[in-house]
Design an enzyme around this catalytic site. Structure first.
Site, PDB file in Angstrom:
ATOM      1  N   ASN A 226     -36.987  16.694  17.297  1.00  0.00           N
ATOM      2  CA  ASN A 226     -35.628  16.992  17.214  1.00  0.00           C
ATOM      3  C   ASN A 226     -35.229  16.050  18.519  1.00  0.00           C
ATOM      4  O   ASN A 226     -34.163  16.726  18.825  1.00  0.00           O
ATOM      5  CB  ASN A 226     -35.420  18.446  17.005  1.00  0.00           C
ATOM      6  N   HIS A 428     -28.578  27.969  20.857  1.00  0.00           N
ATOM      7  CA  HIS A 428     -29.276  26.531  21.357  1.00  0.00           C
ATOM      8  C   HIS A 428     -28.807  25.447  20.380  1.00  0.00           C
ATOM      9  O   HIS A 428     -29.069  24.616  20.942  1.00  0.00           O
ATOM     10  CB  HIS A 428     -30.625  26.581  21.846  1.00  0.00           C
TER      11      HIS A 428
END
Length: 505
Positions: A226, A428
Protein backbone atom coordinates in the site's frame (compact mmCIF):
# COMPACT_ATOMS: atom_id res chain seq x y z
CA UNK A 1 -16.19 -23.39 23.63
CA UNK A 2 -17.50 -21.01 21.06
CA UNK A 3 -20.53 -18.83 21.61
CA UNK A 4 -23.26 -18.23 19.07
CA UNK A 5 -23.49 -14.88 17.33
CA UNK A 6 -26.52 -13.92 19.44
CA UNK A 7 -24.65 -14.74 22.65
CA UNK A 8 -21.76 -12.54 21.49
CA UNK A 9 -24.13 -9.62 20.89
CA UNK A 10 -24.95 -9.46 24.60
CA UNK A 11 -21.44 -8.14 25.22
CA UNK A 12 -21.80 -5.32 22.68
CA UNK A 13 -23.60 -2.08 23.42
CA UNK A 14 -24.05 1.05 21.32
CA UNK A 15 -23.09 4.01 23.53
CA UNK A 16 -23.37 6.87 21.04
CA UNK A 17 -24.18 7.45 17.39
CA UNK A 18 -20.67 6.45 16.33
CA UNK A 19 -19.38 4.33 19.17
CA UNK A 20 -19.89 0.78 20.50
CA UNK A 21 -18.72 -0.64 23.81
CA UNK A 22 -17.25 -4.15 24.16
CA UNK A 23 -18.05 -5.31 27.69
CA UNK A 24 -15.78 -7.37 29.89
CA UNK A 25 -16.39 -11.07 29.34
CA UNK A 26 -16.48 -10.80 25.54
CA UNK A 27 -13.10 -12.55 25.71
CA UNK A 28 -11.44 -13.93 28.87
CA UNK A 29 -9.39 -11.80 31.31
CA UNK A 30 -10.33 -8.34 29.99
CA UNK A 31 -8.72 -5.75 32.31
CA UNK A 32 -10.62 -2.87 30.71
CA UNK A 33 -13.49 -2.47 28.25
CA UNK A 34 -13.09 -2.11 24.51
CA UNK A 35 -14.71 0.45 22.22
CA UNK A 36 -14.88 0.88 18.48
CA UNK A 37 -15.99 3.80 16.33
CA UNK A 38 -18.19 3.18 13.28
CA UNK A 39 -20.96 4.68 11.19
CA UNK A 40 -23.84 2.63 9.78
CA UNK A 41 -22.03 1.16 6.78
CA UNK A 42 -18.81 0.41 8.69
CA UNK A 43 -20.87 -1.09 11.50
CA UNK A 44 -22.34 -3.64 9.07
CA UNK A 45 -18.85 -4.75 8.01
CA UNK A 46 -17.74 -5.24 11.62
CA UNK A 47 -20.76 -7.29 12.62
CA UNK A 48 -20.66 -9.31 9.40
CA UNK A 49 -17.06 -10.27 10.20
CA UNK A 50 -18.07 -11.38 13.71
CA UNK A 51 -21.05 -13.35 12.38
CA UNK A 52 -18.84 -15.17 9.87
CA UNK A 53 -16.34 -16.04 12.59
CA UNK A 54 -19.14 -17.49 14.74
CA UNK A 55 -20.07 -19.70 11.81
CA UNK A 56 -16.48 -20.88 11.73
CA UNK A 57 -15.29 -18.87 8.74
CA UNK A 58 -12.05 -17.24 9.94
CA UNK A 59 -10.48 -14.15 8.39
CA UNK A 60 -7.40 -15.63 6.71
CA UNK A 61 -6.04 -16.97 9.99
CA UNK A 62 -6.80 -13.81 11.97
CA UNK A 63 -9.54 -13.37 14.55
CA UNK A 64 -12.30 -10.86 13.76
CA UNK A 65 -11.33 -7.28 14.64
CA UNK A 66 -13.78 -7.06 17.57
CA UNK A 67 -12.20 -10.12 19.20
CA UNK A 68 -8.75 -8.66 18.65
CA UNK A 69 -9.79 -5.40 20.35
CA UNK A 70 -11.05 -7.55 23.25
CA UNK A 71 -7.84 -9.59 23.46
CA UNK A 72 -5.78 -6.40 23.62
CA UNK A 73 -8.01 -5.26 26.52
CA UNK A 74 -6.76 -8.37 28.36
CA UNK A 75 -3.06 -7.40 28.15
CA UNK A 76 -1.30 -6.62 31.45
CA UNK A 77 -1.02 -2.92 32.33
CA UNK A 78 -3.54 -1.58 29.80
CA UNK A 79 -5.34 1.58 30.95
CA UNK A 80 -8.75 3.13 30.25
CA UNK A 81 -9.81 0.98 27.27
CA UNK A 82 -8.75 -0.79 24.09
CA UNK A 83 -9.82 1.39 21.17
CA UNK A 84 -10.77 0.43 17.61
CA UNK A 85 -10.87 3.27 15.08
CA UNK A 86 -13.29 3.32 12.13
CA UNK A 87 -10.76 1.81 9.69
CA UNK A 88 -10.11 -1.17 11.98
CA UNK A 89 -9.52 -4.56 10.30
CA UNK A 90 -8.01 -7.78 11.56
CA UNK A 91 -4.22 -8.02 11.61
CA UNK A 92 -1.34 -9.80 13.34
CA UNK A 93 -2.03 -9.68 17.10
CA UNK A 94 -3.58 -6.25 17.34
CA UNK A 95 -6.14 -5.37 14.69
CA UNK A 96 -4.89 -2.69 12.32
CA UNK A 97 -6.61 0.46 13.56
CA UNK A 98 -6.48 -0.62 17.23
CA UNK A 99 -4.70 1.59 19.74
CA UNK A 100 -3.97 0.93 23.39
CA UNK A 101 -2.00 2.63 26.16
CA UNK A 102 -0.04 0.93 28.95
CA UNK A 103 0.96 2.43 32.29
CA UNK A 104 4.73 2.98 32.43
CA UNK A 105 4.60 2.89 36.25
CA UNK A 106 2.93 -0.52 36.37
CA UNK A 107 5.69 -3.16 36.66
CA UNK A 108 3.39 -5.69 34.94
CA UNK A 109 2.68 -3.45 31.90
CA UNK A 110 3.84 -4.74 28.54
CA UNK A 111 5.02 -3.64 25.13
CA UNK A 112 3.82 -5.73 22.18
CA UNK A 113 5.37 -5.60 18.69
CA UNK A 114 1.96 -6.71 17.37
CA UNK A 115 0.66 -3.36 18.63
CA UNK A 116 3.05 -1.51 16.34
CA UNK A 117 3.06 -3.77 13.30
CA UNK A 118 5.77 -5.11 11.03
CA UNK A 119 6.19 -1.93 9.01
CA UNK A 120 7.47 0.21 11.86
CA UNK A 121 6.74 3.93 11.34
CA UNK A 122 4.85 3.31 8.17
CA UNK A 123 3.55 6.81 7.65
CA UNK A 124 2.53 9.60 5.35
CA UNK A 125 4.12 12.89 4.38
CA UNK A 126 2.36 15.69 2.53
CA UNK A 127 4.16 18.36 0.49
CA UNK A 128 2.49 21.44 -0.91
CA UNK A 129 3.39 23.39 -4.06
CA UNK A 130 2.39 26.78 -5.44
CA UNK A 131 1.28 25.08 -8.65
CA UNK A 132 -2.30 24.85 -9.79
CA UNK A 133 -3.99 21.86 -11.42
CA UNK A 134 -3.94 23.82 -14.70
CA UNK A 135 -0.11 24.03 -14.49
CA UNK A 136 0.23 20.29 -14.01
CA UNK A 137 -2.42 18.82 -16.35
CA UNK A 138 -0.45 19.45 -19.59
CA UNK A 139 2.71 17.82 -18.14
CA UNK A 140 1.03 15.25 -15.90
CA UNK A 141 2.46 12.24 -17.75
CA UNK A 142 6.00 13.70 -17.81
CA UNK A 143 5.73 14.50 -14.12
CA UNK A 144 4.53 10.99 -13.23
CA UNK A 145 7.36 9.56 -15.33
CA UNK A 146 9.95 11.87 -13.74
CA UNK A 147 8.87 10.78 -10.26
CA UNK A 148 8.87 7.13 -11.32
CA UNK A 149 12.41 7.60 -12.71
CA UNK A 150 13.70 9.44 -9.66
CA UNK A 151 12.17 7.31 -6.90
CA UNK A 152 13.12 3.63 -6.87
CA UNK A 153 9.90 1.62 -6.51
CA UNK A 154 8.81 -1.97 -5.99
CA UNK A 155 9.46 -4.98 -3.84
CA UNK A 156 13.23 -5.32 -4.15
CA UNK A 157 13.98 -1.78 -5.24
CA UNK A 158 17.36 -0.33 -4.32
CA UNK A 159 18.02 3.23 -3.28
CA UNK A 160 19.87 5.86 -5.32
CA UNK A 161 21.06 7.83 -2.31
CA UNK A 162 24.62 6.64 -1.65
CA UNK A 163 24.88 4.93 1.70
CA UNK A 164 27.44 2.70 3.37
CA UNK A 165 27.21 0.76 6.63
CA UNK A 166 28.49 3.70 8.69
CA UNK A 167 25.89 6.02 7.14
CA UNK A 168 23.16 3.54 8.02
CA UNK A 169 24.25 3.43 11.69
CA UNK A 170 24.10 7.22 11.81
CA UNK A 171 20.74 7.39 10.02
CA UNK A 172 19.26 4.86 12.48
CA UNK A 173 20.38 7.03 15.35
CA UNK A 174 19.71 10.49 13.91
CA UNK A 175 16.61 10.21 11.74
CA UNK A 176 15.88 13.39 9.80
CA UNK A 177 18.94 15.04 11.39
CA UNK A 178 21.04 12.71 9.21
CA UNK A 179 19.14 13.77 6.07
CA UNK A 180 19.61 17.39 7.07
CA UNK A 181 23.35 16.98 7.61
CA UNK A 182 23.77 15.14 4.30
CA UNK A 183 21.82 17.78 2.38
CA UNK A 184 18.73 15.68 1.61
CA UNK A 185 16.33 17.72 3.75
CA UNK A 186 15.50 21.35 4.47
CA UNK A 187 15.80 22.65 8.03
CA UNK A 188 12.08 23.39 8.24
CA UNK A 189 11.14 19.83 7.13
CA UNK A 190 12.09 18.66 10.59
CA UNK A 191 9.72 21.07 12.36
CA UNK A 192 6.83 19.49 10.50
CA UNK A 193 7.51 15.86 11.40
CA UNK A 194 5.97 13.96 14.28
CA UNK A 195 8.76 13.66 16.92
CA UNK A 196 10.69 16.17 14.77
CA UNK A 197 11.73 13.17 12.69
CA UNK A 198 13.93 11.65 15.36
CA UNK A 199 13.19 9.26 18.20
CA UNK A 200 15.86 9.92 20.79
CA UNK A 201 15.81 6.48 22.43
CA UNK A 202 16.96 4.82 19.19
CA UNK A 203 19.91 2.46 19.56
CA UNK A 204 21.34 1.06 16.30
CA UNK A 205 23.02 -1.72 18.33
CA UNK A 206 19.57 -3.15 19.03
CA UNK A 207 18.96 -3.63 15.30
CA UNK A 208 20.24 -7.02 14.13
CA UNK A 209 22.84 -7.41 11.38
CA UNK A 210 20.21 -9.15 9.26
CA UNK A 211 17.84 -6.16 9.61
CA UNK A 212 20.63 -3.76 8.64
CA UNK A 213 21.54 -5.89 5.66
CA UNK A 214 17.93 -5.71 4.48
CA UNK A 215 17.73 -1.96 5.15
CA UNK A 216 20.97 -0.75 3.61
CA UNK A 217 20.07 -1.04 -0.08
CA UNK A 218 16.46 0.07 0.42
CA UNK A 219 16.89 3.57 1.77
CA UNK A 220 14.99 6.18 -0.21
CA UNK A 221 12.81 3.57 -1.90
CA UNK A 222 9.07 3.19 -2.15
CA UNK A 223 8.01 -0.30 -1.12
CA UNK A 224 5.31 -2.36 -2.74
CA UNK A 225 1.93 -3.02 -1.16
CA UNK A 226 0.00 0.00 0.00
CA UNK A 227 2.96 2.33 -0.43
CA UNK A 228 2.71 5.07 -3.00
CA UNK A 229 3.60 8.58 -4.01
CA UNK A 230 0.66 10.57 -5.34
CA UNK A 231 0.33 13.92 -7.02
CA UNK A 232 -2.91 15.34 -5.65
CA UNK A 233 -5.01 18.47 -5.97
CA UNK A 234 -7.03 20.20 -3.29
CA UNK A 235 -10.65 19.20 -3.91
CA UNK A 236 -12.37 20.78 -0.92
CA UNK A 237 -11.41 23.01 2.00
CA UNK A 238 -13.49 22.41 5.14
CA UNK A 239 -11.49 24.64 7.49
CA UNK A 240 -9.97 27.67 5.79
CA UNK A 241 -8.07 28.86 8.83
CA UNK A 242 -6.32 25.51 9.34
CA UNK A 243 -5.69 25.13 5.60
CA UNK A 244 -4.05 28.58 5.42
CA UNK A 245 -1.74 27.69 8.28
CA UNK A 246 -0.71 24.66 6.20
CA UNK A 247 -0.05 26.85 3.17
CA UNK A 248 -3.18 25.70 1.33
CA UNK A 249 -5.21 28.64 0.05
CA UNK A 250 -7.31 27.50 -2.91
CA UNK A 251 -9.02 24.54 -4.53
CA UNK A 252 -6.95 23.07 -7.34
CA UNK A 253 -3.65 23.64 -5.50
CA UNK A 254 -1.21 20.79 -6.18
CA UNK A 255 0.24 18.62 -3.38
CA UNK A 256 2.33 15.46 -3.19
CA UNK A 257 1.64 12.66 -0.73
CA UNK A 258 4.32 10.07 0.08
CA UNK A 259 3.31 6.90 1.92
CA UNK A 260 6.14 4.60 2.98
CA UNK A 261 7.75 2.95 5.97
CA UNK A 262 10.85 1.17 7.20
CA UNK A 263 10.89 -1.48 4.46
CA UNK A 264 12.66 -4.79 5.22
CA UNK A 265 14.56 -3.30 8.15
CA UNK A 266 11.47 -2.61 10.27
CA UNK A 267 10.00 -5.99 9.39
CA UNK A 268 13.14 -7.73 10.62
CA UNK A 269 13.24 -5.70 13.86
CA UNK A 270 9.66 -6.83 14.58
CA UNK A 271 10.40 -10.46 13.70
CA UNK A 272 13.52 -10.52 15.90
CA UNK A 273 11.59 -9.01 18.82
CA UNK A 274 8.75 -11.53 18.56
CA UNK A 275 11.25 -14.39 18.86
CA UNK A 276 12.91 -12.82 21.93
CA UNK A 277 9.55 -12.07 23.54
CA UNK A 278 8.20 -15.60 23.25
CA UNK A 279 11.05 -16.62 25.58
CA UNK A 280 10.46 -13.65 27.90
CA UNK A 281 6.78 -14.57 28.22
CA UNK A 282 7.66 -18.07 29.39
CA UNK A 283 10.18 -16.70 31.86
CA UNK A 284 7.89 -13.99 33.28
CA UNK A 285 4.76 -16.17 33.05
CA UNK A 286 2.85 -13.62 30.98
CA UNK A 287 -0.44 -15.04 29.75
CA UNK A 288 -2.21 -13.69 26.67
CA UNK A 289 -5.37 -14.76 24.85
CA UNK A 290 -3.72 -14.99 21.43
CA UNK A 291 -0.14 -16.08 20.88
CA UNK A 292 0.22 -13.42 18.18
CA UNK A 293 0.08 -10.93 21.05
CA UNK A 294 3.63 -11.83 22.10
CA UNK A 295 4.83 -9.14 24.49
CA UNK A 296 7.35 -8.37 27.21
CA UNK A 297 7.25 -6.22 30.32
CA UNK A 298 8.20 -2.69 29.37
CA UNK A 299 11.06 -2.62 31.88
CA UNK A 300 12.45 -6.06 30.91
CA UNK A 301 15.61 -6.29 28.77
CA UNK A 302 13.51 -7.62 25.86
CA UNK A 303 11.00 -4.78 26.21
CA UNK A 304 13.73 -2.15 26.30
CA UNK A 305 15.67 -3.73 23.42
CA UNK A 306 12.55 -3.69 21.28
CA UNK A 307 11.73 -0.05 22.09
CA UNK A 308 15.28 1.01 21.19
CA UNK A 309 15.30 -1.06 17.99
CA UNK A 310 11.81 0.13 17.07
CA UNK A 311 12.89 3.76 17.52
CA UNK A 312 15.86 3.14 15.22
CA UNK A 313 13.56 1.61 12.60
CA UNK A 314 11.29 4.64 13.07
CA UNK A 315 14.22 6.94 12.35
CA UNK A 316 15.04 4.89 9.25
CA UNK A 317 11.49 5.43 7.97
CA UNK A 318 11.77 9.20 8.49
CA UNK A 319 15.06 9.24 6.59
CA UNK A 320 13.34 7.18 3.92
CA UNK A 321 10.49 9.68 3.51
CA UNK A 322 13.01 12.55 3.59
CA UNK A 323 15.02 10.91 0.82
CA UNK A 324 11.89 10.48 -1.28
CA UNK A 325 11.00 14.12 -0.61
CA UNK A 326 14.43 15.09 -1.94
CA UNK A 327 13.86 12.97 -5.07
CA UNK A 328 10.34 14.38 -5.54
CA UNK A 329 11.69 17.93 -5.30
CA UNK A 330 14.27 17.06 -7.95
CA UNK A 331 11.65 15.54 -10.26
CA UNK A 332 9.37 18.60 -10.02
CA UNK A 333 12.27 21.02 -10.47
CA UNK A 334 13.36 19.14 -13.60
CA UNK A 335 9.91 19.11 -15.23
CA UNK A 336 9.16 22.76 -14.42
CA UNK A 337 12.74 23.86 -15.03
CA UNK A 338 13.05 25.78 -11.78
CA UNK A 339 14.11 25.18 -8.16
CA UNK A 340 12.12 23.25 -5.52
CA UNK A 341 12.19 26.43 -3.44
CA UNK A 342 10.49 28.44 -6.17
CA UNK A 343 7.81 25.74 -6.37
CA UNK A 344 7.24 26.12 -2.60
CA UNK A 345 7.69 22.36 -2.16
CA UNK A 346 7.44 22.47 1.63
CA UNK A 347 6.47 19.68 3.98
CA UNK A 348 3.02 20.33 5.48
CA UNK A 349 3.40 17.45 7.91
CA UNK A 350 4.70 13.90 8.33
CA UNK A 351 2.83 11.41 10.54
CA UNK A 352 3.43 7.87 11.67
CA UNK A 353 0.78 5.13 11.57
CA UNK A 354 2.64 2.30 13.27
CA UNK A 355 4.55 3.23 16.40
CA UNK A 356 4.69 2.99 20.19
CA UNK A 357 5.65 6.10 22.15
CA UNK A 358 5.90 7.37 25.69
CA UNK A 359 3.38 10.18 26.23
CA UNK A 360 1.70 12.07 29.07
CA UNK A 361 -2.08 11.67 29.25
CA UNK A 362 -4.75 12.45 31.81
CA UNK A 363 -6.60 9.29 32.89
CA UNK A 364 -9.37 9.54 35.50
CA UNK A 365 -8.25 13.06 36.39
CA UNK A 366 -4.60 12.12 36.96
CA UNK A 367 -1.69 12.75 34.61
CA UNK A 368 0.05 9.49 33.78
CA UNK A 369 3.04 8.42 31.75
CA UNK A 370 1.88 5.89 29.20
CA UNK A 371 3.34 3.76 26.45
CA UNK A 372 0.87 4.43 23.65
CA UNK A 373 0.70 1.77 20.92
CA UNK A 374 -0.71 3.08 17.66
CA UNK A 375 -1.08 0.49 14.93
CA UNK A 376 -2.83 1.67 11.81
CA UNK A 377 -3.80 4.79 13.72
CA UNK A 378 -2.47 8.33 13.83
CA UNK A 379 -1.47 10.72 16.57
CA UNK A 380 -3.90 13.67 16.53
CA UNK A 381 -2.89 16.15 19.21
CA UNK A 382 -5.14 19.15 19.95
CA UNK A 383 -4.35 22.88 19.67
CA UNK A 384 -1.77 24.19 22.21
CA UNK A 385 -0.20 20.76 22.77
CA UNK A 386 3.51 21.23 23.62
CA UNK A 387 4.63 18.48 21.22
CA UNK A 388 3.31 20.03 18.01
CA UNK A 389 5.06 22.61 15.86
CA UNK A 390 4.63 26.33 16.52
CA UNK A 391 2.83 26.79 13.17
CA UNK A 392 0.06 24.43 14.24
CA UNK A 393 -0.40 25.52 17.86
CA UNK A 394 -3.70 27.20 17.04
CA UNK A 395 -5.08 24.64 14.58
CA UNK A 396 -4.15 21.37 16.26
CA UNK A 397 -1.82 18.81 14.72
CA UNK A 398 -2.37 18.06 11.03
CA UNK A 399 -3.35 14.41 10.52
CA UNK A 400 -2.76 12.90 7.09
CA UNK A 401 -5.20 10.24 5.96
CA UNK A 402 -4.20 8.46 2.77
CA UNK A 403 -7.11 7.06 0.80
CA UNK A 404 -6.56 4.13 -1.51
CA UNK A 405 -5.13 4.31 -4.95
CA UNK A 406 -7.38 6.51 -7.01
CA UNK A 407 -9.66 7.66 -4.18
CA UNK A 408 -9.46 10.85 -2.16
CA UNK A 409 -7.21 11.59 0.81
CA UNK A 410 -7.85 13.94 3.73
CA UNK A 411 -6.05 16.25 6.09
CA UNK A 412 -7.66 16.40 9.54
CA UNK A 413 -6.75 18.26 12.72
CA UNK A 414 -6.54 16.95 16.28
CA UNK A 415 -9.08 17.85 18.98
CA UNK A 416 -9.36 18.07 22.78
CA UNK A 417 -12.12 15.47 22.67
CA UNK A 418 -9.77 13.04 20.94
CA UNK A 419 -7.26 13.72 23.70
CA UNK A 420 -9.71 12.58 26.38
CA UNK A 421 -11.42 9.76 24.46
CA UNK A 422 -8.69 8.14 22.36
CA UNK A 423 -5.38 9.36 23.84
CA UNK A 424 -5.08 11.88 20.99
CA UNK A 425 -5.50 9.25 18.27
CA UNK A 426 -7.59 9.00 15.12
CA UNK A 427 -7.88 6.80 12.01
CA UNK A 428 -5.09 6.32 9.47
CA UNK A 429 -6.74 5.56 6.13
CA UNK A 430 -9.39 3.45 4.53
CA UNK A 431 -8.81 0.08 6.17
CA UNK A 432 -9.16 -3.19 4.29
CA UNK A 433 -12.54 -4.71 3.59
CA UNK A 434 -11.16 -7.57 1.43
CA UNK A 435 -8.01 -9.57 2.20
CA UNK A 436 -5.12 -9.31 -0.28
CA UNK A 437 -5.66 -12.87 -1.52
CA UNK A 438 -9.38 -12.24 -2.02
CA UNK A 439 -8.61 -9.05 -3.93
CA UNK A 440 -6.31 -10.96 -6.27
CA UNK A 441 -8.99 -13.58 -6.88
CA UNK A 442 -11.84 -11.13 -7.40
CA UNK A 443 -10.24 -8.33 -9.39
CA UNK A 444 -8.37 -8.11 -12.66
CA UNK A 445 -5.34 -5.80 -12.67
CA UNK A 446 -5.98 -4.46 -16.17
CA UNK A 447 -9.51 -3.42 -15.17
CA UNK A 448 -8.12 -1.59 -12.16
CA UNK A 449 -5.57 0.27 -14.29
CA UNK A 450 -8.16 1.11 -16.97
CA UNK A 451 -10.51 2.49 -14.36
CA UNK A 452 -7.80 4.84 -13.06
CA UNK A 453 -7.02 5.98 -16.60
CA UNK A 454 -10.73 6.67 -17.16
CA UNK A 455 -10.68 8.90 -14.09
CA UNK A 456 -7.88 10.89 -15.68
CA UNK A 457 -5.24 9.59 -13.28
CA UNK A 458 -1.73 9.07 -14.65
CA UNK A 459 -0.31 5.85 -13.23
CA UNK A 460 3.15 4.30 -13.04
CA UNK A 461 3.33 0.89 -11.37
CA UNK A 462 6.41 -1.27 -10.85
CA UNK A 463 4.47 -4.49 -10.23
CA UNK A 464 1.11 -4.25 -12.02
CA UNK A 465 0.09 -7.70 -10.80
CA UNK A 466 -0.08 -6.34 -7.25
CA UNK A 467 -2.43 -3.55 -8.19
CA UNK A 468 -5.63 -5.48 -7.42
CA UNK A 469 -4.62 -5.79 -3.77
CA UNK A 470 -4.70 -2.02 -3.54
CA UNK A 471 -7.75 -1.37 -5.70
CA UNK A 472 -10.36 0.89 -4.12
CA UNK A 473 -12.77 -2.07 -4.06
CA UNK A 474 -10.46 -3.84 -1.58
CA UNK A 475 -10.94 -1.11 1.00
CA UNK A 476 -13.55 0.50 3.18
CA UNK A 477 -14.67 3.89 1.95
CA UNK A 478 -12.20 6.47 3.27
CA UNK A 479 -14.90 9.17 3.39
CA UNK A 480 -16.98 6.97 5.71
CA UNK A 481 -13.95 6.50 7.93
CA UNK A 482 -13.05 10.19 8.07
CA UNK A 483 -16.64 11.32 8.60
CA UNK A 484 -17.03 8.87 11.48
CA UNK A 485 -13.98 10.39 13.22
CA UNK A 486 -15.27 13.90 12.48
CA UNK A 487 -18.78 13.17 13.79
CA UNK A 488 -17.37 11.43 16.87
CA UNK A 489 -15.26 14.55 17.47
CA UNK A 490 -11.91 12.73 17.73
CA UNK A 491 -10.56 14.72 14.77
CA UNK A 492 -11.97 17.38 12.45
CA UNK A 493 -11.84 17.60 8.66
CA UNK A 494 -9.66 20.36 7.18
CA UNK A 495 -8.87 19.49 3.54
CA UNK A 496 -9.87 16.88 0.96
CA UNK A 497 -7.43 15.94 -1.81
CA UNK A 498 -7.95 13.93 -4.99
CA UNK A 499 -5.21 12.19 -7.00
CA UNK A 500 -4.16 13.09 -10.53
CA UNK A 501 -1.12 10.80 -10.67
CA UNK A 502 -0.11 7.67 -8.77
CA UNK A 503 3.39 6.18 -8.54
CA UNK A 504 3.39 2.73 -6.98
CA UNK A 505 5.59 -0.18 -6.05
Amino acid sequence: MSRSYNDELQFLEKISKNCWRIKKGFVPNMQVEGVFYVNDSLEKLMFEELRNACRGGGVGGFLPAMKQIGNVAALPGIVHRSIGLPDVHSGYGFAIGNMAAFDMNDPEAVVSPGGVGFDINCGVRLLRTNLDESDVQPVKEQLAQAMFDHIPVGVGSKGVIPMNAKDLEEALEMGVDWSLREGYAWAEDKEHCEEYGRMLQADPNKVSARAKKRGLPQLGTLGAGNHYAEIQVVDEIFNEYAAKKMGIDHKGQVCVMIHSGSRGLGHQVATDALVAMEKAMKRDKIIVNDRQLACARIASPEGQDYLKGMAAAGNYAWVNRSSMTFLTRQAFAKVFNTTPDDLDLHVIYDVSHNIAKVEQHVVDGKERTLLVHRKGSTRAFPPHHPLIAVDYQLTGQPVLIGGTMGTCSYVLTGTEQGMTETFGTTCHGAGRALSRAKSRRNLDFQDVLDKLADMGIAIRVASPKLVMEEAPESYKNVTDVVNTCHDAGISKKAIKLRPIAVIKG
